[in-house]
Design a protein around this motif. Sequence first.
Motif, mmCIF file in Angstrom:
data_model
loop_
_atom_site.group_PDB
_atom_site.id
_atom_site.type_symbol
_atom_site.label_atom_id
_atom_site.label_comp_id
_atom_site.label_asym_id
_atom_site.label_seq_id
_atom_site.Cartn_x
_atom_site.Cartn_y
_atom_site.Cartn_z
ATOM 1 N N GLU A 19 -4.001 2.857 -5.037
ATOM 2 C CA GLU A 19 -5.328 2.482 -5.513
ATOM 3 C C GLU A 19 -5.577 1.008 -5.190
ATOM 4 N N LEU A 20 -6.637 0.764 -4.458
ATOM 5 C CA LEU A 20 -7.047 -0.604 -4.124
ATOM 6 C C LEU A 20 -8.270 -0.946 -4.959
ATOM 7 N N LYS A 21 -8.284 -2.119 -5.515
ATOM 8 C CA LYS A 21 -9.368 -2.503 -6.435
ATOM 9 C C LYS A 21 -10.683 -2.801 -5.733
ATOM 10 N N THR A 22 -10.610 -3.178 -4.467
ATOM 11 C CA THR A 22 -11.834 -3.461 -3.698
ATOM 12 C C THR A 22 -11.770 -2.688 -2.385
ATOM 13 N N PRO A 23 -12.920 -2.361 -1.797
ATOM 14 C CA PRO A 23 -12.923 -1.649 -0.518
ATOM 15 C C PRO A 23 -12.248 -2.469 0.583
ATOM 16 N N VAL A 24 -11.452 -1.803 1.401
ATOM 17 C CA VAL A 24 -10.794 -2.439 2.540
ATOM 18 C C VAL A 24 -10.905 -1.522 3.746
ATOM 19 N N THR A 25 -10.816 -2.091 4.911
ATOM 20 C CA THR A 25 -10.776 -1.317 6.145
ATOM 21 C C THR A 25 -9.312 -1.119 6.515
ATOM 22 N N ILE A 26 -8.903 0.119 6.642
ATOM 23 C CA ILE A 26 -7.527 0.442 7.015
ATOM 24 C C ILE A 26 -7.550 0.928 8.454
ATOM 25 N N LYS A 27 -6.784 0.266 9.298
ATOM 26 C CA LYS A 27 -6.758 0.611 10.718
ATOM 27 C C LYS A 27 -5.576 1.481 11.104
ATOM 28 N N GLY A 28 -4.628 1.621 10.175
ATOM 29 C CA GLY A 28 -3.479 2.441 10.497
ATOM 30 C C GLY A 28 -2.451 2.423 9.396
ATOM 31 N N PHE A 29 -1.345 3.105 9.664
ATOM 32 C CA PHE A 29 -0.284 3.272 8.689
ATOM 33 C C PHE A 29 1.023 3.337 9.459
ATOM 34 N N ILE A 30 2.037 2.639 8.971
ATOM 35 C CA ILE A 30 3.371 2.709 9.568
ATOM 36 C C ILE A 30 4.345 3.154 8.486
ATOM 37 N N GLU A 31 5.062 4.219 8.768
ATOM 38 C CA GLU A 31 6.092 4.722 7.860
ATOM 39 C C GLU A 31 7.431 4.378 8.468
ATOM 40 N N THR A 32 8.278 3.699 7.691
ATOM 41 C CA THR A 32 9.606 3.333 8.166
ATOM 42 C C THR A 32 10.619 4.270 7.517
ATOM 43 N N PRO A 33 11.161 5.214 8.285
ATOM 44 C CA PRO A 33 12.089 6.185 7.708
ATOM 45 C C PRO A 33 13.461 5.571 7.425
ATOM 46 N N ARG A 34 14.209 6.286 6.628
ATOM 47 C CA ARG A 34 15.592 5.891 6.372
ATOM 48 C C ARG A 34 16.367 5.889 7.676
ATOM 49 N N THR A 35 17.289 4.955 7.802
ATOM 50 C CA THR A 35 18.132 4.923 8.996
ATOM 51 C C THR A 35 19.575 5.300 8.676
ATOM 52 N N ASP A 36 19.909 5.371 7.381
ATOM 53 C CA ASP A 36 21.285 5.681 6.994
ATOM 54 C C ASP A 36 21.574 7.183 6.940
ATOM 55 N N CYS A 37 20.521 8.006 6.870
ATOM 56 C CA CYS A 37 20.662 9.466 6.884
ATOM 57 C C CYS A 37 19.279 10.063 7.110
ATOM 58 N N ASP A 38 19.226 11.394 7.283
ATOM 59 C CA ASP A 38 17.922 12.013 7.533
ATOM 60 C C ASP A 38 17.303 12.615 6.282
ATOM 61 N N HIS A 39 17.888 12.395 5.098
ATOM 62 C CA HIS A 39 17.283 12.885 3.856
ATOM 63 C C HIS A 39 16.016 12.098 3.553
ATOM 64 N N GLY A 40 14.988 12.800 3.144
ATOM 65 C CA GLY A 40 13.774 12.127 2.698
ATOM 66 C C GLY A 40 12.813 11.717 3.789
ATOM 67 N N ARG A 41 13.071 12.079 5.006
ATOM 68 C CA ARG A 41 12.119 11.732 6.073
ATOM 69 C C ARG A 41 10.884 12.628 5.973
ATOM 70 N N ILE A 42 9.757 12.065 6.331
ATOM 71 C CA ILE A 42 8.489 12.791 6.272
ATOM 72 C C ILE A 42 8.353 13.646 7.524
ATOM 73 N N ALA A 43 8.158 14.938 7.350
ATOM 74 C CA ALA A 43 8.001 15.854 8.475
ATOM 75 C C ALA A 43 6.527 16.069 8.807
ATOM 76 N N GLN A 44 5.706 16.223 7.784
ATOM 77 C CA GLN A 44 4.266 16.430 7.972
ATOM 78 C C GLN A 44 3.523 15.457 7.076
ATOM 79 N N TYR A 45 2.406 14.960 7.559
ATOM 80 C CA TYR A 45 1.630 14.006 6.771
ATOM 81 C C TYR A 45 0.148 14.350 6.816
ATOM 82 N N ARG A 46 -0.544 13.906 5.800
ATOM 83 C CA ARG A 46 -2.008 13.978 5.733
ATOM 84 C C ARG A 46 -2.455 12.720 5.003
#
Length: 75
Positions: A19-46
């Motif tokens: 939740e952002l308190k004021t309107p913002v322009t979002i140009k993208g999103f970067i998800e940084t996955p775990r590097t120590d194992c593959d548990h919890g990585r995002i397979a599908q996103y919306r």
Amino acid sequence: MRGWVTKRATPPPHDLTIELKTPVTIKGFIETPRTDCDHGRIAQYRICVSDDGRTWRVVAEGDWPNSDKPQRVFL
């Protein structure tokens, strides 16, 4: 946000709302996955956005590979 963990026994889908308190322009999103194992990585996103917190619209969705490399979505 530094990190988010869901209990392993919790089946998908999982939601994260920022939740952002004021309107913002979002140009993208970067998800940084775990590097120590593959548990919890995002397979599908919306990614959805809302002006009022009640009505949402999808601005991006897709699949990510099981990789330890950062995943990017440009809006």
